[in-house]
Design an enzyme around this catalytic site. Structure first.
Site, PDB file in Angstrom:
ATOM      1  N   TYR A 125       0.976  -1.696  -0.152  1.00  0.00           N
ATOM      2  CA  TYR A 125      -0.197  -0.343  -0.139  1.00  0.00           C
ATOM      3  C   TYR A 125       0.765   0.645   0.299  1.00  0.00           C
ATOM      4  O   TYR A 125       0.418   2.335  -0.448  1.00  0.00           O
ATOM      5  CB  TYR A 125      -0.477   0.144   1.247  1.00  0.00           C
ATOM      6  CG  TYR A 125      -1.715  -1.036   1.000  1.00  0.00           C
ATOM      7  CD1 TYR A 125      -1.981  -1.732  -0.060  1.00  0.00           C
ATOM      8  CD2 TYR A 125      -3.143  -1.214   2.256  1.00  0.00           C
ATOM      9  CE1 TYR A 125      -2.829  -3.260   0.236  1.00  0.00           C
ATOM     10  CE2 TYR A 125      -4.500  -1.789   2.219  1.00  0.00           C
ATOM     11  CZ  TYR A 125      -3.842  -3.141   1.532  1.00  0.00           C
ATOM     12  OH  TYR A 125      -5.267  -3.747   0.858  1.00  0.00           O
ATOM     13  N   LYS A 148       3.224 -15.388   3.370  1.00  0.00           N
ATOM     14  CA  LYS A 148       3.038 -16.176   1.951  1.00  0.00           C
ATOM     15  C   LYS A 148       4.984 -16.592   1.991  1.00  0.00           C
ATOM     16  O   LYS A 148       5.170 -16.007   0.760  1.00  0.00           O
ATOM     17  CB  LYS A 148       2.692 -15.368   0.682  1.00  0.00           C
ATOM     18  CG  LYS A 148       2.586 -16.315  -0.669  1.00  0.00           C
ATOM     19  CD  LYS A 148       0.958 -16.876  -0.543  1.00  0.00           C
ATOM     20  CE  LYS A 148       0.349 -18.120  -1.363  1.00  0.00           C
ATOM     21  NZ  LYS A 148      -0.027 -19.254  -0.931  1.00  0.00           N
ATOM     22  N   ASP A 169      -3.211 -18.180   2.488  1.00  0.00           N
ATOM     23  CA  ASP A 169      -4.316 -18.799   1.955  1.00  0.00           C
ATOM     24  C   ASP A 169      -4.970 -19.551   2.961  1.00  0.00           C
ATOM     25  O   ASP A 169      -5.846 -19.652   3.254  1.00  0.00           O
ATOM     26  CB  ASP A 169      -4.408 -19.087   0.473  1.00  0.00           C
ATOM     27  CG  ASP A 169      -2.385 -20.049   0.621  1.00  0.00           C
ATOM     28  OD1 ASP A 169      -1.854 -20.044   1.637  1.00  0.00           O
ATOM     29  OD2 ASP A 169      -2.507 -20.094  -0.464  1.00  0.00           O
ATOM     30  N   ASP A 193      -5.171  -6.012   6.328  1.00  0.00           N
ATOM     31  CA  ASP A 193      -6.316  -5.758   5.382  1.00  0.00           C
ATOM     32  C   ASP A 193      -7.600  -6.959   5.357  1.00  0.00           C
ATOM     33  O   ASP A 193      -8.843  -6.329   6.277  1.00  0.00           O
ATOM     34  CB  ASP A 193      -6.603  -4.592   4.687  1.00  0.00           C
ATOM     35  CG  ASP A 193      -7.126  -3.803   3.964  1.00  0.00           C
ATOM     36  OD1 ASP A 193      -8.055  -3.891   4.924  1.00  0.00           O
ATOM     37  OD2 ASP A 193      -7.175  -3.189   2.448  1.00  0.00           O
ATOM     38  N   ASP A 248     -10.958  -7.889   7.776  1.00  0.00           N
ATOM     39  CA  ASP A 248     -12.555  -7.727   7.825  1.00  0.00           C
ATOM     40  C   ASP A 248     -12.995  -8.960   7.953  1.00  0.00           C
ATOM     41  O   ASP A 248     -14.022  -9.353   8.547  1.00  0.00           O
ATOM     42  CB  ASP A 248     -12.298  -7.252   6.277  1.00  0.00           C
ATOM     43  CG  ASP A 248     -12.662  -5.608   6.393  1.00  0.00           C
ATOM     44  OD1 ASP A 248     -12.832  -5.401   7.408  1.00  0.00           O
ATOM     45  OD2 ASP A 248     -13.256  -5.383   5.175  1.00  0.00           O
TER      46      ASP A 248
END
Ligand code: NAD
Length: 356
Positions: A142, A191, A223, A247, A251
């Site tokens: 980001y 990852k 994942d 992020d 959520d």
């Protein structure tokens, strides 16, 4: 203790929910012998209307001078077509940057009395959900370079993801220290089978873990983590992860607990000052109608007491009052179910205050 709290009421339901949280803070102050002084810091669409910018310099100065900051929410359709520098969210990003808030902490706890709102299978929900996502907030993709260029006759877009060891180390410390106060387990999510940033993440978190021998460290690929959060969330205590993964996973984790109106979040940097807010937005569809659930903001105020002011007993008193209010069947519209008493934002605030 005497503390100064910068108050950003914001837009939409912001003023309604923050007013209830301030009422709860005043009740706590009276009961425990503290004094909280509030300093207004207008931010968001209302600040664009009044001052022409989403975060006036005086508001920023008030936040930087305060012991901590409590925020409702900013934004709304009225300001959607504003140029980028006048959009309400710009104010929030500027504030996070200026306060140096590199860690976002978002607890996802399911209240047993709200288990009917949990979208997971009852046998999974019955095991309970009580986890915290610690997310790196000002690094990674980001904040990397973004570019779009014409290459071989077509558009090619690039976003760069970068992490330095110190950016990983400081957020890892937050996660381990939080786990020490909880069930002493950190799951670091990356990852590392594909990404270099993740391999550095894993190596650095593993090094930091040596300073916390009482905390168990597990590693998990992102994942798999996305699956495990819905398959068996009870396995998680503290999750620590980088900005993009955090992020998405934060959520997902908050959604499985039931209502968006119930969840607080804190953003911290160096020192004890933080920015505390509910995770939801300004809910323009119900603004000004006394329909908003103030519990997320009230629990954000409890987090402020615990993390910024080291007032664990006071924070606990708020959390217990919220639990007892829910047990008594008092509900705002977003969490209402058959047989419960429907109340508005003001009445919910009063019910919680009466139980402190
Ligand atoms: P939202 O979270 O405001 O609302 C989504 C839905 O949840 C709506 O139906 C709303 O009524 C409901 N809801 C949210 N909070 C509630 C509460 N406390 N009690 C009862 N119901 C509640 O999301 P949105 O509609 O996508 O966004 C509205 C505005 O908020 C936008 O301008 C967006 O940019 C802004 N926003 C701000 C923040 C922030 O200030 N941190 C975060 C997210 C969105």
């Amino acid at each position: 203790m005497e503390k100064t709290i910068a108050i950003i009421k914001g837009d939409g339901i912001g003023p309604e929910i923050v007013t209830e949280a301030m009422g709860v803070l005043d009740t706590v102050a009276a009961k425990f012998g503290h004094r909280f002084t509030y300093v207004d810091a207008p931010m968001g669409g209302n600040a664009v209307d009044a001052f022409g910018v989403p975060l006036p310099e005086e508001s920023l100065a008030n936040c930087l001078d305060a012991d901590s900051v409590l925020l409702g929410a900013v934004g709304g359709p009225k300001w959607d077509d504003q140029p980028a520098d006048k959009r309400p969210e710009r104010g929030l990003l500027k504030l996070r940057g200026a306060m140096g808030l590199y860690t976002n902490v978002r607890p996802a706890r399911m209240f047993p009395d709200l288990s009917a709102s949990c979208p997971l299978r009852p046998d999974i929900a019955a095991k309970g959900i009580d986890l915290v996502v610690v997310r790196e907030l000002i690094g990674g993709v980001y904040f990397g370079e973004h570019s779009t260029a014409e290459v071989d006759g077509e558009q090619k877009a690039t976003d760069i993801m970068a992490y330095s060891e110190h950016e990983i180390r400081r957020v890892a410390h937050v996660a381990f220290q939080m786990a020490q106060k909880r069930r002493k387990r950190v799951t670091s999510i990356d990852k590392a089978n594909v990404l270099d940033t993740s391999r550095l993440w894993r190596k650095t978190v593993t090094e930091v873990a040596k300073e916390y021998p009482d905390v168990e460290l597990l590693h998990m690929y992102v994942d798999n983590a996305a699956m495990q959060i819905v398959r068996d969330p009870s396995q998680f205590d503290v999750i620590v992860t980088e900005n993009l993964f955090g992020d998405i996973l934060s959520d997902e984790a908050s959604q499985i607990t039931g209502s968006i109106g119930m969840i607080p979040s804190s953003s911290m940097g160096e020192g004890t000052r933080g920015l505390y807010e509910p995770i939801h937005g300004s809910a323009p569809d119900i603004a000004g109608q006394n329909k908003a659930n103030p519990i997320g903001t009230i629990l954000a105020a409890a987090m402020m007491l615990q993390y910024s002011f080291d007032m664990a007993a006071e924070a606990d008193a708020i959390e217990r009052a919220v639990d007892e209010t829910l047990k008594a069947g008092i509900r705002c519209g977003d969490i209402w179910q058959e047989g419960c008493t429907l109340v508005g934002c003001r009445e919910m605030g009063a019910e919680i205050r009466s139980r402190i």
